[in-house]
Motif scaffolding. Sequence first.
Motif, PDB file in Angstrom:
ATOM      1  N   TRP A 173       0.852  -1.189   0.000  1.00 27.31           N
ATOM      2  CA  TRP A 173       0.000   0.000   0.000  1.00 27.31           C
ATOM      3  C   TRP A 173       0.891   1.243   0.000  1.00 27.31           C
ATOM      4  CZ3 TRP A 173      -4.842   0.047   3.623  1.00 27.31           C
ATOM      5  CH2 TRP A 173      -5.481   1.268   3.565  1.00 27.31           C
ATOM      6  N   ASN A 218     -10.242  -5.991  -0.019  1.00 24.89           N
ATOM      7  CA  ASN A 218     -11.597  -6.537  -0.050  1.00 24.89           C
ATOM      8  C   ASN A 218     -12.605  -5.444   0.302  1.00 24.89           C
ATOM      9  OD1 ASN A 218     -13.781  -8.268   0.073  1.00 24.89           O
ATOM     10  ND2 ASN A 218     -13.392  -8.833   2.205  1.00 24.89           N
ATOM     11  N   PRO A 219     -12.759  -4.449  -0.590  1.00 25.85           N
ATOM     12  CA  PRO A 219     -13.701  -3.379  -0.232  1.00 25.85           C
ATOM     13  C   PRO A 219     -15.120  -3.917  -0.126  1.00 25.85           C
ATOM     14  CG  PRO A 219     -12.967  -3.139  -2.512  1.00 25.85           C
ATOM     15  CD  PRO A 219     -12.164  -4.256  -1.913  1.00 25.85           C
ATOM     16  N   CYS A 243     -16.473  -0.900   4.825  1.00 22.27           N
ATOM     17  CA  CYS A 243     -15.444   0.137   4.643  1.00 22.27           C
ATOM     18  C   CYS A 243     -15.897   1.455   5.277  1.00 22.27           C
ATOM     19  CB  CYS A 243     -15.168   0.382   3.160  1.00 22.27           C
ATOM     20  SG  CYS A 243     -14.333  -0.991   2.354  1.00 22.27           S
ATOM     21  N   CYS A 289     -14.221   2.033   8.439  1.00 22.28           N
ATOM     22  CA  CYS A 289     -12.768   1.868   8.472  1.00 22.28           C
ATOM     23  C   CYS A 289     -12.080   3.223   8.555  1.00 22.28           C
ATOM     24  CB  CYS A 289     -12.335   1.115   7.218  1.00 22.28           C
ATOM     25  SG  CYS A 289     -10.557   0.929   7.092  1.00 22.28           S
ATOM     26  N   HIS A 314      -9.310   3.939   7.417  1.00 21.93           N
ATOM     27  CA  HIS A 314      -8.529   4.209   6.206  1.00 21.93           C
ATOM     28  C   HIS A 314      -9.430   4.577   5.022  1.00 21.93           C
ATOM     29  CE1 HIS A 314      -5.175   2.637   8.402  1.00 21.93           C
ATOM     30  NE2 HIS A 314      -5.764   1.479   8.565  1.00 21.93           N
ATOM     31  N   GLU A 315     -10.726   4.758   5.290  1.00 20.57           N
ATOM     32  CA  GLU A 315     -11.693   4.916   4.212  1.00 20.57           C
ATOM     33  C   GLU A 315     -11.298   6.000   3.207  1.00 20.57           C
ATOM     34  OE1 GLU A 315     -16.522   5.594   3.885  1.00 20.57           O
ATOM     35  OE2 GLU A 315     -15.347   6.616   5.400  1.00 20.57           O
ATOM     36  N   CYS A 327      -7.699   4.623   1.452  1.00 18.96           N
ATOM     37  CA  CYS A 327      -7.486   3.241   1.008  1.00 18.96           C
ATOM     38  C   CYS A 327      -7.447   3.146  -0.516  1.00 18.96           C
ATOM     39  CB  CYS A 327      -8.608   2.363   1.551  1.00 18.96           C
ATOM     40  SG  CYS A 327      -8.492   0.695   0.928  1.00 18.96           S
ATOM     41  N   ALA A 335      -8.066   0.641  -2.296  1.00 16.37           N
ATOM     42  CA  ALA A 335      -9.152  -0.203  -2.816  1.00 16.37           C
ATOM     43  C   ALA A 335     -10.289   0.668  -3.316  1.00 16.37           C
ATOM     44  CB  ALA A 335      -9.665  -1.134  -1.722  1.00 16.37           C
ATOM     45  N   LEU A 336     -10.553   1.748  -2.591  1.00 15.81           N
ATOM     46  CA  LEU A 336     -11.673   2.596  -2.984  1.00 15.81           C
ATOM     47  C   LEU A 336     -11.320   3.356  -4.269  1.00 15.81           C
ATOM     48  CD1 LEU A 336     -12.748   3.689   0.572  1.00 15.81           C
ATOM     49  CD2 LEU A 336     -13.355   1.690  -0.725  1.00 15.81           C
TER      50      LEU A 336
HETATM   51  S1  SF4 Z   1     -11.359   0.952   3.349  1.00 14.27           S
HETATM   52 FE1  SF4 Z   1      -9.721  -0.394   2.553  1.00 14.27          FE
HETATM   53  S2  SF4 Z   1      -8.578  -1.037   4.384  1.00 14.27           S
HETATM   54 FE2  SF4 Z   1     -10.571  -0.257   5.066  1.00 14.27          FE
HETATM   55  S3  SF4 Z   1     -11.905  -2.060   5.173  1.00 14.27           S
HETATM   56 FE3  SF4 Z   1     -12.187  -1.140   3.144  1.00 14.27          FE
HETATM   57  S4  SF4 Z   1     -10.761  -2.249   1.806  1.00 14.27           S
HETATM   58 FE4  SF4 Z   1     -10.109  -2.654   3.923  1.00 14.27          FE
END
Ligand code: SF4
Length: 291
Positions: free
Chosen positions: A118, A129-130, A134, A137, A139-140, A143, A145-146
């Motif tokens: 990352w 795994n979004p 999320c 989270c 890290h929203e 992240c 993933a988003l």
């Molecule tokens: S925002 Fe990213 S790190 Fe947080 S739960 Fe979703 S996929 Fe996982």
Amino acid sequence: MNKLLDLHEVQLDIALDEGFSTWGTCDRLSIYDNDTALLGDYKTGISQIDHPEENYQALAYTLGVFQKWENIKEVTFVFYIPQHGSTPSHKFKREDIDEIRQKLTDVIRKATSIRPKWESNTISIDDLNPNQNCRFCKHEDTCPALGFLVLEVAKKIEPKIPEVDLDTVEDPQTVETLYNIAKIVSAWADRHKKRAVDMAKSGVAFPTPRLRSLGATSSVTDTQRLLEIAESFGVTKEEALDIALVPLGKLGKLIGDKAQKGKKSEMQQFFVATVEDEGILQKSETRYTLS
Ligand code: SF4
């Protein structure tokens, strides 16, 4: 059954394989007959919670109890979820600990290997795994993933968007395209958030979120009367004015309205300049947008 121990807020250190470890604080632990434990965690929110048999928090706490009290043969883990009126539970046996430790180790190993990717921007969507959780989270907003998800949307809106790291790209044309896409997506998102709140206000019950009031603002419609009431409570008009915020724009307009025709705007500007010269004007930081 004899209850031997009843503990609240129990800190558990959990040893895993390959040198990994984790920790947590369980809400309540009762130990009966020296070899049976009831482990409880209170969930006051409304979100759906995985059943303890599958829930990694339950697995970790259970393992922590088995490791800390070596005589315990059986742990019943319960989630108390008042909002759902439910108490899902699962009975774990000491024989389960190898499997539990393996599961937790796999998750922590995976997370530990992914976080450096990352940081170095070498991550792929398959590593993450979004999902709907999320939104909880921390890290929203950062992240990757988003970003991958939004990229799919961005490509539909602008197929020519380049294959670059969209979080660090500095090319003005690409950043402008991202800005335009962000405006479209956030307008769509705002509309759907509002629609869901409106439906809840009209009585629709959603499976998870509940309507929650954020309060309402109050304002006074008659300031003169307000000051009179305050005076009857022992606060002078001068004292009240010391804590009042008089809107400069509205006061300037009032002064402009009293000026003779053709001089209104000039008088308004003169008034603001006079206030500024007095050193009593405090300006907030200028806000900007793109248009
Ligand atoms: S925002 Fe990213 S790190 Fe947080 S739960 Fe979703 S996929 Fe996982």
